[in-house]
Design a protein around this motif. Structure first.
Motif, PDB file in Angstrom:
ATOM      1  N   GLU A   1      27.071 -25.726 -41.095  1.00 37.75           N
ATOM      2  CA  GLU A   1      28.159 -25.654 -42.955  1.00 37.75           C
ATOM      3  C   GLU A   1      27.735 -26.430 -44.167  1.00 37.75           C
ATOM      4  OE1 GLU A   1      29.770 -27.085 -40.469  1.00 37.75           O
ATOM      5  OE2 GLU A   1      30.491 -28.362 -41.793  1.00 37.75           O
ATOM      6  N   SER A   2      26.516 -27.422 -43.520  1.00 33.35           N
ATOM      7  CA  SER A   2      26.620 -28.463 -44.924  1.00 33.35           C
ATOM      8  C   SER A   2      25.291 -28.784 -44.395  1.00 33.35           C
ATOM      9  CB  SER A   2      27.597 -28.610 -45.650  1.00 33.35           C
ATOM     10  OG  SER A   2      27.492 -30.600 -45.096  1.00 33.35           O
ATOM     11  N   ALA A   3      24.759 -29.277 -46.117  1.00 36.22           N
ATOM     12  CA  ALA A   3      23.596 -30.319 -45.357  1.00 36.22           C
ATOM     13  C   ALA A   3      23.072 -31.631 -46.155  1.00 36.22           C
ATOM     14  CB  ALA A   3      21.526 -29.346 -45.708  1.00 36.22           C
ATOM     15  N   THR A   4      23.697 -33.005 -46.150  1.00 35.52           N
ATOM     16  CA  THR A   4      23.692 -33.856 -47.672  1.00 35.52           C
ATOM     17  C   THR A   4      22.137 -34.671 -47.055  1.00 35.52           C
ATOM     18  OG1 THR A   4      25.633 -33.568 -47.693  1.00 35.52           O
ATOM     19  CG2 THR A   4      24.712 -35.638 -48.453  1.00 35.52           C
ATOM     20  N   VAL A   5      21.480 -35.172 -47.732  1.00 35.37           N
ATOM     21  CA  VAL A   5      20.447 -35.715 -47.657  1.00 35.37           C
ATOM     22  C   VAL A   5      20.336 -36.387 -49.162  1.00 35.37           C
ATOM     23  CG1 VAL A   5      18.012 -35.724 -48.219  1.00 35.37           C
ATOM     24  CG2 VAL A   5      19.136 -33.982 -47.156  1.00 35.37           C
ATOM     25  N   CYS A   6      20.498 -37.390 -48.627  1.00 31.06           N
ATOM     26  CA  CYS A   6      20.316 -39.001 -49.323  1.00 31.06           C
ATOM     27  C   CYS A   6      18.934 -39.759 -49.530  1.00 31.06           C
ATOM     28  CB  CYS A   6      20.983 -40.318 -48.773  1.00 31.06           C
ATOM     29  SG  CYS A   6      21.768 -41.477 -50.311  1.00 31.06           S
ATOM     30  N   SER A   7      18.471 -39.646 -50.438  1.00 27.66           N
ATOM     31  CA  SER A   7      16.636 -39.112 -51.270  1.00 27.66           C
ATOM     32  C   SER A   7      16.379 -40.022 -51.891  1.00 27.66           C
ATOM     33  CB  SER A   7      16.311 -38.027 -51.136  1.00 27.66           C
ATOM     34  OG  SER A   7      15.120 -37.308 -51.827  1.00 27.66           O
ATOM     35  N   ALA A   8      15.342 -41.413 -52.119  1.00 27.72           N
ATOM     36  CA  ALA A   8      14.479 -42.287 -53.120  1.00 27.72           C
ATOM     37  C   ALA A   8      14.327 -40.757 -53.403  1.00 27.72           C
ATOM     38  CB  ALA A   8      14.255 -42.687 -52.667  1.00 27.72           C
TER      39      ALA A   8
ATOM     40  N   ARG B   1      17.937 -45.552 -54.746  1.00 25.39           N
ATOM     41  CA  ARG B   1      16.510 -46.052 -55.026  1.00 25.39           C
ATOM     42  C   ARG B   1      15.858 -46.709 -53.556  1.00 25.39           C
ATOM     43  NH1 ARG B   1      16.278 -51.170 -58.137  1.00 25.39           N
ATOM     44  NH2 ARG B   1      17.316 -49.787 -60.263  1.00 25.39           N
ATOM     45  N   GLY B   2      14.928 -46.054 -53.772  1.00 20.44           N
ATOM     46  CA  GLY B   2      13.725 -46.446 -52.953  1.00 20.44           C
ATOM     47  C   GLY B   2      13.279 -48.111 -53.449  1.00 20.44           C
ATOM     48  N   SER B   3      11.591 -48.017 -52.564  1.00 15.86           N
ATOM     49  CA  SER B   3      11.041 -48.797 -53.123  1.00 15.86           C
ATOM     50  C   SER B   3      10.159 -48.126 -54.491  1.00 15.86           C
ATOM     51  CB  SER B   3      10.604 -49.489 -52.044  1.00 15.86           C
ATOM     52  OG  SER B   3       8.830 -50.255 -52.140  1.00 15.86           O
ATOM     53  N   GLY B   4      10.076 -49.562 -55.447  1.00 19.90           N
ATOM     54  CA  GLY B   4       9.603 -48.638 -56.040  1.00 19.90           C
ATOM     55  C   GLY B   4       8.103 -47.959 -56.133  1.00 19.90           C
ATOM     56  N   CYS B   5       8.282 -46.898 -57.370  1.00 20.08           N
ATOM     57  CA  CYS B   5       7.373 -44.973 -57.052  1.00 20.08           C
ATOM     58  C   CYS B   5       7.305 -45.409 -58.052  1.00 20.08           C
ATOM     59  CB  CYS B   5       8.364 -43.941 -56.425  1.00 20.08           C
ATOM     60  SG  CYS B   5       7.170 -43.087 -56.086  1.00 20.08           S
ATOM     61  N   TYR B   6       5.642 -44.502 -57.754  1.00 16.69           N
ATOM     62  CA  TYR B   6       5.150 -44.620 -59.478  1.00 16.69           C
ATOM     63  C   TYR B   6       4.532 -43.322 -59.323  1.00 16.69           C
ATOM     64  CZ  TYR B   6       5.349 -49.807 -57.601  1.00 16.69           C
ATOM     65  OH  TYR B   6       6.184 -50.448 -56.845  1.00 16.69           O
ATOM     66  N   GLY B   7       4.908 -42.634 -58.649  1.00 17.87           N
ATOM     67  CA  GLY B   7       4.314 -40.983 -58.579  1.00 17.87           C
ATOM     68  C   GLY B   7       4.952 -39.920 -58.267  1.00 17.87           C
ATOM     69  N   LEU B   8       5.155 -40.294 -56.715  1.00 18.62           N
ATOM     70  CA  LEU B   8       5.205 -39.429 -55.274  1.00 18.62           C
ATOM     71  C   LEU B   8       4.572 -40.150 -54.283  1.00 18.62           C
ATOM     72  CD1 LEU B   8       6.142 -36.605 -54.215  1.00 18.62           C
ATOM     73  CD2 LEU B   8       3.649 -35.766 -54.442  1.00 18.62           C
ATOM     74  N   ASN B   9       5.712 -41.501 -54.023  1.00 19.30           N
ATOM     75  CA  ASN B   9       4.776 -41.662 -52.007  1.00 19.30           C
ATOM     76  C   ASN B   9       5.487 -40.987 -51.354  1.00 19.30           C
ATOM     77  OD1 ASN B   9       7.836 -42.310 -52.914  1.00 19.30           O
ATOM     78  ND2 ASN B   9       7.937 -44.472 -52.968  1.00 19.30           N
ATOM     79  N   GLY B  10       6.506 -41.928 -50.746  1.00 17.68           N
ATOM     80  CA  GLY B  10       7.020 -40.911 -49.347  1.00 17.68           C
ATOM     81  C   GLY B  10       7.779 -39.971 -49.239  1.00 17.68           C
ATOM     82  N   ALA B  11       8.777 -40.472 -50.786  1.00 17.68           N
ATOM     83  CA  ALA B  11      10.227 -40.436 -50.504  1.00 17.68           C
ATOM     84  C   ALA B  11      10.087 -39.066 -50.454  1.00 17.68           C
ATOM     85  CB  ALA B  11      10.849 -40.884 -51.505  1.00 17.68           C
ATOM     86  N   ASP B  12       9.692 -38.030 -50.845  1.00 19.76           N
ATOM     87  CA  ASP B  12       9.844 -36.384 -50.362  1.00 19.76           C
ATOM     88  C   ASP B  12       9.614 -36.422 -49.506  1.00 19.76           C
ATOM     89  OD1 ASP B  12       9.685 -36.882 -53.414  1.00 19.76           O
ATOM     90  OD2 ASP B  12       8.803 -34.451 -53.812  1.00 19.76           O
TER      91      ASP B  12
ATOM     92  N   GLY C   1       7.931 -50.891 -50.008  1.00 20.90           N
ATOM     93  CA  GLY C   1       8.969 -50.457 -48.893  1.00 20.90           C
ATOM     94  C   GLY C   1       8.660 -48.849 -48.493  1.00 20.90           C
ATOM     95  N   ALA C   2       8.198 -48.941 -47.077  1.00 21.43           N
ATOM     96  CA  ALA C   2       8.361 -48.277 -46.516  1.00 21.43           C
ATOM     97  C   ALA C   2       9.628 -47.095 -46.505  1.00 21.43           C
ATOM     98  CB  ALA C   2       8.133 -48.050 -44.665  1.00 21.43           C
ATOM     99  N   SER C   3       9.207 -45.865 -46.920  1.00 19.88           N
ATOM    100  CA  SER C   3      10.223 -44.368 -47.358  1.00 19.88           C
ATOM    101  C   SER C   3      10.726 -44.195 -46.214  1.00 19.88           C
ATOM    102  CB  SER C   3       9.405 -43.742 -47.855  1.00 19.88           C
ATOM    103  OG  SER C   3       8.525 -43.651 -49.088  1.00 19.88           O
ATOM    104  N   CYS C   4      12.102 -43.900 -47.001  1.00 21.26           N
ATOM    105  CA  CYS C   4      13.561 -44.224 -46.154  1.00 21.26           C
ATOM    106  C   CYS C   4      14.100 -42.546 -46.544  1.00 21.26           C
ATOM    107  CB  CYS C   4      14.193 -45.388 -46.004  1.00 21.26           C
ATOM    108  SG  CYS C   4      15.724 -45.314 -44.803  1.00 21.26           S
ATOM    109  N   ALA C   5      15.346 -42.323 -45.616  1.00 23.87           N
ATOM    110  CA  ALA C   5      16.405 -41.524 -46.120  1.00 23.87           C
ATOM    111  C   ALA C   5      17.106 -41.226 -45.042  1.00 23.87           C
ATOM    112  CB  ALA C   5      15.289 -39.743 -46.347  1.00 23.87           C
ATOM    113  N   VAL C   6      18.477 -40.777 -45.475  1.00 22.62           N
ATOM    114  CA  VAL C   6      18.931 -39.749 -44.211  1.00 22.62           C
ATOM    115  C   VAL C   6      19.507 -38.808 -45.174  1.00 22.62           C
ATOM    116  CG1 VAL C   6      21.624 -40.663 -43.945  1.00 22.62           C
ATOM    117  CG2 VAL C   6      20.294 -42.671 -44.434  1.00 22.62           C
ATOM    118  N   ALA C   7      19.684 -38.050 -43.591  1.00 27.17           N
ATOM    119  CA  ALA C   7      20.013 -36.562 -43.705  1.00 27.17           C
ATOM    120  C   ALA C   7      21.641 -36.300 -42.946  1.00 27.17           C
ATOM    121  CB  ALA C   7      18.998 -35.596 -43.242  1.00 27.17           C
ATOM    122  N   ASP C   8      22.092 -35.671 -43.259  1.00 27.94           N
ATOM    123  CA  ASP C   8      23.124 -35.457 -42.802  1.00 27.94           C
ATOM    124  C   ASP C   8      23.039 -33.715 -42.295  1.00 27.94           C
ATOM    125  OD1 ASP C   8      25.435 -34.663 -40.687  1.00 27.94           O
ATOM    126  OD2 ASP C   8      26.963 -35.483 -42.273  1.00 27.94           O
TER     127      ASP C   8
END
Lengths: 156, 766
Positions: free
Chosen positions: B350-357, B385-396, B339-346
């Motif tokens: 006053e605040s930052a929320t990041v939903c991250s794999a 959870r994102g798509s299977g990660c085996y170390g450091l994919n594009g999630a960060d 899966g291509a990496s994905c995240a949602v940030a708000d």
């Protein structure tokens, strides 16, 4: 240009108002909130976005929603639920045939479609059908075992 | 739009915040995180930071080790259930939420099991909780603790009176520190741990209902896309916003230094805008040629480090009856998550929320704060959870990018990478070359072994303060970690073998103290770390797989020169009982026939078969594996077909045998794909492996070999890592099996048909 488009998905009719060039995948995910088909490559190379339309396996990431027509669309969640899984889903549950699970739409729906057409498909024929489906966690052995289990059960 | 607010109103938070006595975790204490890095507001020394009993009897446990497909959700739930004597169904595990869970750094390096399943952290918390509950029950029932028994959260005394956990502490704080003396339940008594219970995510995964981070939707959410440079270190010359003025739904073009992105109302509009936006780039430097890359690598200035150096190599080699030399090469490889990496940030003022794999929730929180220029206490990172990660994919990277886009538009943004964004810019598994020399005595024993490796390195995980270690940081002007050239210092301190640089056969002696697994005392292992033209990072078994490929294949070469059986010859040079244990167990399970390689009287045509073995003490002491590979080689086409793998594994007490088998099977097959087909390519300007047409992986149609797994568990040893053990030995075992079948030695990965055929020609000429 937005248009009203009628889709038949998992036994329900939906009317969406979107640009007809929008890939079906985005409509299923964003307008209908479905989680089974997922964006893997956007180029029909991996199978993560697989759905079944009128019995055919389709890569929804490259199919414009305006080209879907009246065909019944089945996604992974259209087969069964956690409480009442479809027999092929049950076989995958029993075999623990997933790691991350992101690729499962391609694996399960492609296998189901080939066995629907050819219930006596050999292992080789099943594998050939899965030629464009990718699992990077390499759960291949368990997945093929689950498919075989389902294929044998449905022959009885 | 369908909205799932689950992530942003996390249920654990709801449970805990509803406690009558007030928030258990929130800003409870300013204390040092257990990994000694940065302040965490959740004190890992307090029981309430890890665990709570609700008035419904549900045990909520918080962990900093998250599940991305490796099964740690299930195993940690089993751990808590076991220590608290309840069914797994009564445990609810909250993974890697920086508002709720203790800072356990990164979920990586096969460290989750050693960290949380021995005598610290989550295991200690659960054991402390059980003892605390028994003490409370003893008071309530007026009986000594020794008289009490526990079953499924009910504590019963000798008089038949009983009390439930929730009656004792439901929705209340324990107000206790973790007790260093709290006793884990003995493995012999386990009823939940050690059992092959089905993974907890199975039913929702198989029926398409599992919520990946890709499915998170929040009110008012927009969609982003990024535009990466065409090549490494290209910089923005000009962004023409007019080029996208006719794209419907476009909200903003975001440019920050060399970071370029677009935000639109829908995914499709964002995709169109990204495709249409005209950006002029100043070119980056030319790349070294792929053809001669390993020669290039060996000529670069390097950061040198000696793992071990007995300083008598040349003298001992002078006494050898024969000296064997070889060079091995290992290419750049990719995580290539499906899966291509994905995240949602708000991001709000006053605040930052990041939903991250991300595998690194707390470090990601720290970097997001830095990149957004806001204080760290305003940032919450929630793992999804994102798509299977085996170390450091594009999630960060995608998490940072989503936060930047959200800050720029002041609204929640969901960002999903394209396939090219994912593959062209990930932190690759390092390319590496190893040069080896060894001397054999007249009796065939190894008397000296020298090895040097050259490793390409640029960047790494961003950690808490190095955003430049991945692409987003570099685009914003931060530099990646790069090796600083220096000459090697003499080895000092305790012998360590973190990257499996040192073969298992070395005695590993530093200043008279020997920590290696073997008997060879004339030994040298020198690593040259060289600047990489591409980002590198921890791809499953980082450097361990590269080093072990060279070490274990070269050992096989030495066996062949000594005309010895590969198992017997290894045993002759090993002293670590756990390596010996797995080596013998794998050989036995595979019905290994003792004889030298190559097989005598092999055919010169058609399909030939052979077997090979390899073993490792992963990271020196974090799991032990030996693998027998049986392969067919088609002498006409050069195609290698593994038919059977038999692996023996020692990782101490096993939490979930079914989950472990799944990991081992996946690891071996992933290792096989890496050995046979995976290699990142580039031209003189850029990486050209950007999709599944240009980077090879074995698809579901591949005729997979069988995998048989044998567990070896010595008594009274701690739990070690396991998920990276078997993959580490896979390329070497396959290479050794090819040699056994054909007499041809493959020293360059991947073992493509062309390389196999070339090696066959070369071996026929000898």
């Amino acid at each position: 240009m937005r248009e009203k488009i009628t889709l038949h998905v998992n036994g329900q009719q939906h009317v969406v108002e979107v640009d007809p060039e929008t890939p079906l995948l985005f409509v299923l995910n964003d307008e209908l909130g479905l989680r089974g088909p997922r964006f893997g490559c956007g180029m029909a190379q991996c199978g993560a976005c697989t759905v079944i339309i009128g019995g055919q396996v389709v890569r929804s990431c490259v199919l414009p929603v305006g080209a879907v027509g009246q065909g019944e669309i089945t996604t992974l969640e259209g087969l069964g639920t956690p409480e009442h899984p479809h027999p092929i889903q049950q076989a995958f549950i029993e075999e623990g045939a997933a790691q991350c699970g992101f690729c499962l739409s391609g694996v399960i729906l492609t296998a189901k479609a080939v066995l629907d057409v050819n219930p006596d498909a050999t292992d080789q024929e099943i594998r050939d059908a899965l030629g464009g489906v990718l699992c990077r966690c390499f759960t291949h052995i368990r997945m093929l075992r689950a498919i075989r289990k389902y294929a044998e059960a449905r022959r009885i | 739009m369908i909205q799932s607010r689950r992530y942003f109103l996390k249920s654990c938070g709801a449970v805990i915040v509803s406690f009558s006595s007030g928030p258990v975790n929130l800003l409870a204490a300013q204390s040092q995180g257990p990994f000694g890095t940065h302040l965490s507001h959740i004190d890992p020394g307090k029981l309430d930071s890890w665990l709570a009993v609700g008035d419904d009897g549900i045990i909520t446990a918080c962990t900093g080790k998250c599940d991305f497909g490796q099964g740690i959700l299930t195993a940690q739930s089993q751990l808590v259930a076991e220590e608290l004597c309840v069914r797994v169904a009564r445990v609810k595990l909250i993974q890697c939420d920086t508002s709720i869970c203790p800072d356990q750094g990164t979920t990586s390096g096969s460290q989750s099991t050693p960290t949380n399943f021995n005598s610290e952290n989550l295991a200690l918390a659960a054991a402390t909780a059980r003892e605390a509950l028994l003490n409370l029950a003893a008071k309530k029932l007026a009986e000594p603790v020794e008289n009490l028994t526990v079953a499924d959260g009910v504590i019963t005394g000798t008089m038949g009176r009983h009390v439930r956990y929730e009656d004792l502490i439901g929705n209340k704080h324990f107000n206790l520190p973790l007790s260093a003396t709290a006793k884990r339940r003995s493995a012999a008594d386990w009823t939940v741990l050690g059992k092959p219970i089905p993974s907890l995510d199975r039913s929702t995964l198989m029926t398409g209902q599992f919520e990946f981070v890709h499915h998170v939707r929040v009110p008012g959410m927009l969609h982003g896309r990024v535009l990466r440079p065409p090549e490494m270190r290209a910089t923005v010359a000009r962004v023409d916003e007019q080029s996208v003025r006719n794209v419907q739904g476009l909200v903003k073009v975001v440019v920050r230094k060399d970071f370029v992105g677009v935000v639109a109302e829908t995914q499709y509009q964002a995709t169109l805008a990204a495709r249409q936006l005209a950006v002029q780039w100043n070119p980056g430097p030319e790349l070294p040629s792929q053809k001669d890359f390993f020669d290039h690598l060996q000529k670069q200035p390097a950061h040198d480090a000696l793992s071990v150096d007995s300083q008598d190599i040349e003298a001992r080699l002078a006494d050898a009856s024969s000296i064997i030399r070889a060079r091995y090469t290992y290419p750049y490889q990719m995580h290539g998550s499906v899966g291509a990496s994905c995240a949602v940030a708000d991001v709000k003022p006053e605040s930052a929320t990041v939903c991250s794999a991300t595998q690194s929730a707390y470090p990601t929180r720290s970097i997001v704060a830095k990149l957004l220029n806001i204080t760290i206490d305003k940032v919450r990172v929630i793992y999804g959870r994102g798509s299977g990660c085996y170390g450091l994919n594009g999630a960060d990277a995608v998490s940072f990018d989503a936060a930047i886009l959200s800050q720029a538009v002041g609204k929640p943004v969901r960002l999903q990478f394209s396939r090219r964004d994912e593959m062209m810019w990930e932190n690759l598994g390092s390319a590496c070359t190893v040069q080896l020399r060894a001397g054999l005595a007249r009796d065939g024993r190894i008397i000296a072994w020298d090895r040097e490796d050259w490793v390409a390195s640029m960047g790494n995980r961003p950690g808490y303060d190095q955003p430049g270690n991945i692409i987003t940081g570099m685009l914003l002007g931060y530099e990646p970690e790069l090796p600083e050239p220096r000459t090697a210092k003499s080895p000092a301190g305790k012998f360590r073998n973190q990257s499996n640089t040192v073969p298992s056969y070395f005695a590993g002696c530093i200043a008279g103290s020997c920590g290696g697994d073997g008997t060879i005392r004339s030994e040298r292992a020198l690593t040259h770390t060289v600047r990489s033209p591409f980002f590198t990072g921890p791809l499953r078994s980082p450097l361990r797989i590269q080093n072990t490929f060279a070490n274990e294949c070269f050992m096989d070469e030495l066996c062949a020169h000594a005309n010895a059986d590969p198992v017997a010859f290894r045993l002759l040079h090993l002293q670590n009982s756990r390596v010996i244990g797995v080596l013998k167990a794998a050989a036995q399970a595979a019905s290994w026939q003792a004889r030298p390689s190559p097989k005598a009287g092999v055919s010169r045509a058609g399909i030939v078969s052979g077997r090979g073995i390899a073993c490792v003490a992963y990271e020196g002491n974090n799991g032990y594996a030996a693998l027998v590979a049986e392969v067919d080689v088609d002498l006409e086409t050069g195609t290698v077909r593994p038919r059977r793998f038999v692996v023996a594994l020692d990782c101490g007490p096993i939490s979930n045998p079914d989950g472990l088998r799944n990991q081992i099977e996946g690891g071996i097959l992933q290792g096989m794909s890496r050995a046979l087909v995976e290699e990142v390519t580039w031209d003189n300007r850029r990486v050209t492996s950007v999709d599944w047409e240009t980077y090879n992986s074995l698809y579901l149609d591949y005729d997979m070999p069988t995998v048989e797994t044998v567990f070896v568990t010595p008594p009274d040893v701690p739990a070690t890592g396991a998920g990276e053990t078997a993959i580490t030995v896979t390329p070497a075992a396959i290479g050794n099996a090819i040699f056994d079948a054909t007499g041809a030695r493959l020293r360059d990965l991947p073992f493509s048909p062309q390389r196999v055929k070339a090696a066959l020609v070369e071996s026929a000429q000898r």
